[in-house]
Design a protein around this motif. Structure first.
Motif, short mmCIF file in Angstrom:
data_model
loop_
_atom_site.label_atom_id
_atom_site.label_comp_id
_atom_site.label_asym_id
_atom_site.label_seq_id
_atom_site.Cartn_x
_atom_site.Cartn_y
_atom_site.Cartn_z
N PRO A 27 -8.96 -8.45 -11.09
CA PRO A 27 -7.62 -7.87 -11.21
C PRO A 27 -6.90 -8.41 -12.44
O PRO A 27 -7.13 -9.54 -12.88
CB PRO A 27 -6.92 -8.32 -9.93
CG PRO A 27 -8.02 -8.74 -9.01
CD PRO A 27 -9.12 -9.24 -9.88
N LEU A 36 -6.20 -6.28 -4.19
CA LEU A 36 -7.00 -5.57 -5.19
C LEU A 36 -8.49 -5.88 -5.03
O LEU A 36 -9.35 -4.99 -5.17
CB LEU A 36 -6.53 -5.95 -6.60
CG LEU A 36 -5.18 -5.36 -7.02
CD1 LEU A 36 -4.60 -6.09 -8.23
CD2 LEU A 36 -5.32 -3.86 -7.33
N ARG A 37 -8.80 -7.12 -4.72
CA ARG A 37 -10.21 -7.48 -4.50
C ARG A 37 -10.77 -6.75 -3.27
O ARG A 37 -11.91 -6.30 -3.28
CB ARG A 37 -10.34 -8.99 -4.36
CG ARG A 37 -10.14 -9.74 -5.68
CD ARG A 37 -11.14 -10.86 -5.85
NE ARG A 37 -11.11 -11.38 -7.20
CZ ARG A 37 -10.49 -12.49 -7.57
NH1 ARG A 37 -9.83 -13.19 -6.67
NH2 ARG A 37 -10.52 -12.89 -8.83
N ASN A 39 0.81 -1.22 0.00
CA ASN A 39 0.00 0.00 0.00
C ASN A 39 0.84 1.27 0.00
O ASN A 39 0.35 2.34 0.32
CB ASN A 39 -0.93 0.00 1.22
CG ASN A 39 -1.92 -1.15 1.19
OD1 ASN A 39 -2.49 -1.45 0.14
ND2 ASN A 39 -2.11 -1.81 2.33
N VAL A 92 -11.58 -4.15 -6.72
CA VAL A 92 -11.30 -4.56 -8.11
C VAL A 92 -11.73 -6.02 -8.26
O VAL A 92 -11.05 -6.93 -7.78
CB VAL A 92 -9.80 -4.40 -8.45
CG1 VAL A 92 -9.54 -4.81 -9.90
CG2 VAL A 92 -9.35 -2.97 -8.19
N GLY A 110 2.05 -1.04 -7.51
CA GLY A 110 1.72 -2.32 -8.11
C GLY A 110 2.90 -2.98 -8.80
O GLY A 110 2.77 -4.07 -9.37
N MET A 113 -1.26 -9.63 -4.27
CA MET A 113 -1.77 -8.51 -5.06
C MET A 113 -3.25 -8.73 -5.40
O MET A 113 -4.07 -7.81 -5.29
CB MET A 113 -0.97 -8.36 -6.35
CG MET A 113 0.33 -7.62 -6.22
SD MET A 113 1.08 -7.41 -7.87
CE MET A 113 2.47 -6.36 -7.45
N ASP A 159 -3.17 -3.89 -13.28
CA ASP A 159 -3.28 -3.51 -11.88
C ASP A 159 -1.99 -3.81 -11.12
O ASP A 159 -1.70 -3.18 -10.10
CB ASP A 159 -4.44 -4.27 -11.21
CG ASP A 159 -5.78 -3.94 -11.86
OD1 ASP A 159 -6.18 -2.77 -11.80
OD2 ASP A 159 -6.40 -4.86 -12.44
N GLY A 160 -1.25 -4.76 -11.60
CA GLY A 160 0.04 -5.10 -10.99
C GLY A 160 0.99 -5.64 -12.04
O GLY A 160 0.55 -6.29 -12.99
#
Length: 694
Positions: free
Chosen positions: A265, A257-258, A227, A262, A464, A253, A437-438
């Motif tokens: 992801p 993200l969830r 973060n 997201v 990310g 990750m 996202d990553g």
């Protein structure tokens, strides 16, 4: 899982679990569940033993004893032993411990007898401790078609020589019949068992995978700085778990993200070679299950190729032969500047550089670092480049660079570095809109700054991005400077260094590091820590291709048998494709099943010895590694025409390549060198670390 304890197991424990009758499986499963509630001794069924400073424990379950250790929050299941009516628990403990000292300080007594192996004598046969029965084979899920053949086996050697039986089956039977001493069990990796029901389902025949357990230091890094507002860099030597940590980072990750809302992801996982990308994809499928669909696994260059392909212009980069021809044309038409004396000095500087070195200068310094003016090139550091270039010489190189680019445009061609740079520009400008996202960049030390910047641009948010790297495993570039990209990525203060080597024995690690001394790019701040020990690696001087093949045909099966691994877990690493195909063919002719595998065709499930090039084995690991093939391939290691500075640079790169190959071995390492006409990279084996007597 019950309680707050998590169970892990050694692979040998799993083999013993598989051999249990159904009734005993359920009973021992209940005992494991009891341990997850409280593993501490109770003076009844759970007993603390006096060994390993009191860390070793045993729990009773009918006629069986389960040995374990615990360190919150993990319980490690080491072994199952059956106690018959004539055996006391104390005798069982002694048998399991293998007669070692109570604290397990010394492990030399259980090391393979290398001198016997290298003597090439027929060893005495070892009788089986009990007959191989249909009941045993059935409990181990050995197909019935093999039962009759295996029931006739009377010695351990006959078991391994039994025709038509896979290595996996032979090793499973051998593991049950010939128990490992505790010191060997402790050196095995730990796998997470999950719930006890998973063990029961595995025994029932369902295809379940067990994940490798991370150590506490690695676990902290998996979620570290998720973060934050910037990327994370993970550094560490060979075997410290950078790549496996990167895989677990993907799972973290996705979960993070969830939680942030997201639902689907999208993660990009990149590495350098096709072989390593294929290997990583297989592991991610096992780790993530259905969530594997959230991850795209690619080589970094395949991403650049796809992006650059969306831009009008040349498609595939030109091959090396064509590039050298165009470079020769560029040198001929380059307009050298200055007076006659300066022009002569520039021409002389160009003549003193080989075509390979000059191409590297144009691509890995000018293009890879996005130098767009002569002034920028004159000021640029040339990290890793051993040939010094003054202002006049750099000016000559720049003029050739401009002429070379004109030749490429004229022929409608481009280089790999130009393709990467064009891909970066497309992402930066928004011409390529896809984002992730990553982004995970594994083995980043072998990517030029342009590629790293491109991958960073593909990530929606800076936090990310995760990179793993070890400068001393850089085998494709002339050098690796984090300063070239550090300012862009703002990594300062977000770097983690892993120091525990989980892959190789101390002896392999120390031998490889002693060999690398002259080629190291980066010194480690602290000495690495090793989990396991073993014999010193071996250097064998071969007089001919036939002699090399004979030694490999003796070493590989004998070592695999001694270390209880299958031949399919062995690898021969060679300097070239030509050498690889020749070595594989000769092993096959000697009755040792082997196959040469180009990097793009790596198949870890192939039930034969894998023969790979030194570079395509990067990122992989094998219990037994032999480095050979220099009788055919030694000439390809050193260029024909080099001045001393170029030779030094090439020499360092090649030593790093050999270092990477050596550190693919986890338990046994052999290097076969020509007895005569030995290239310089096949020297420097310190007898303090290498067994030179074979």
């Amino acid at each position: 899982m019950s309680g707050e304890w998590l169970t892990t197991m050694k692979p040998s424990f799993l083999t013993e679990w598989m051999a249990l009758p159904a009734k005993e499986s359920r009973q021992i499963g209940q005992k494991i569940e009891l341990l997850t509630r409280d593993p501490t001794p109770d003076a009844k069924v759970k007993k603390q033993l006096k060994y390993m400073n009191g860390r070793l424990h045993r729990i009773r379950s009918g006629d069986y004893r389960l040995f374990y250790t615990f360190d919150h929050p993990y319980i490690s299941l080491l072994a199952l032993r059956r106690r018959d009516n004539d055996t006391y628990d104390e005798d069982l403990d002694t048998e399991f411990l293998g007669g070692l000292d109570p604290q397990f300080i010394g492990s030399s007594r259980v090391l393979p007898d290398w001198e016997r192996m290298f003597a090439r004598r027929e060893p005495e046969k070892t009788p089986l401790p009990e007959p191989i029965s249909v009941e045993l084979l059935s409990s181990l899920r050995v197909p019935e078609v093999y039962h009759q053949r295996l029931e006739l086996v009377r010695t351990r050697e006959d078991l391994f020589d039994c025709p038509g039986i896979s290595d996996e089956i032979k090793l499973q039977v051998d593991e049950y019949l010939f128990e490992r001493p505790l010191v060997e069990r402790l050196a095995e990796p730990d796998y997470l068992t999950g719930d006890i029901s998973d063990l029961l389902r595995y025994k029932g025949g369902e295809l379940l995978a067990f994940l490798l357990k991370l150590d506490p230091g690695q676990e902290r890094v998996v979620d570290w700085a998720l973060n934050s507002g910037a990327p994370t860099l993970v550094k560490g030597g060979p075997g410290t778990g950078k790549s496996i940590l990167a895989l677990y980072r993907v799972r973290s990750m996705i979960h993070a993200l969830r939680e942030a809302g997201v639902d689907q992801p999208r993660i990009l996982f990149t590495t350098y070679t096709h072989a390593l990308a294929s290997y990583s994809e297989q592991l991610l499928c096992r780790l993530l299950g259905p969530d594997a669909g959230c991850v795209r696994v690619r080589t970094a260059d395949s991403c650049a190729y796809e992006i650059a392909g969306s831009i009008p212009g040349p498609r595939a980069p030109a091959p090396d032969g064509e590039l050298k021809y165009l470079l020769k044309q560029a040198i001929a038409v380059a307009l050298l500047e200055g007076n006659a004396l300066q022009a002569s000095a520039q021409a002389m500087a160009l003549e003193q550089m080989s075509a390979d070195y000059l191409l590297d200068e144009l691509s890995k310094v000018i293009e890879a670092r996005e130098l767009v003016t002569l002034d920028a090139y004159l000021k640029a550091p040339r990290s890793g480049r051993r040939v010094p270039l003054n202002r006049t010489q750099r000016t000559a190189v720049w003029l050739v660079h401009e002429a070379f680019n004109r030749q490429l445009v004229l022929k409608g061609r481009r280089t790999w570095q130009q393709m990467r740079r064009q891909a970066l520009e497309a992402v930066r400008s928004g011409a390529w809109s896809e984002r992730y996202d990553g982004v995970i960049v594994d083995e980043a030390q072998d990517l030029d700054p342009t590629l790293i910047r491109m991958l960073a641009e593909l990530c929606k948010e800076p936090n990310g991005l995760l990179l793993t790297a070890d400068a001393n495993q850089s085998i494709y570039g002339s050098g690796f400077r984090w300063a070239d990209v550090r300012e862009d990525l703002r990594i300062q203060g977000r770097t983690v260094v892993l120091r525990v080597n989980h892959r190789s024995t101390r002896e392999i690690g120390d031998a490889a590091r002693s060999y690398l001394q002259e080629g190291a790019l980066e010194s480690y701040e602290q000495e690495p820590t090793y989990i396991s020990s073993g014999p010193r690696p071996v250097v064998y001087s071969s007089t001919s291709a036939e002699d090399e093949s004979n030694f490999l045909a003796s070493f590989l099966p004998t070592t695999a048998r001694e270390l209880r691994v299958g031949l399919a877990a062995c690898a021969v690493l060679v300097p070239s494709e030509r050498a690889g195909r020749a070595v594989a063919a000769r092993l096959d002719a000697a009755g040792i099943r082997a196959v040469y595998m180009p990097g793009r065709e790596l198949n870890l499930e192939e039930p034969r010895i894998k023969v790979l090039t030194l570079s395509s084995a990067k990122g992989l690991e094998f219990p037994v590694v032999a480095i050979a093939g220099f009788l055919e391939g030694a000439s390809s290691l050193i260029r024909d025409r080099l001045d001393s500075a170029e030779l030094e640079e090439d020499f360092m790169r090649l030593r790093r390549t050999m270092f990477v190959a050596m550190t693919r071995a986890t338990r046994a390492l052999l290097v076969i060198i020509p007895a005569d006409h030995r290239p310089s990279i096949l020297t420097g084996f310190d007898e303090r670390y290498w067994n030179l007597g074979a």
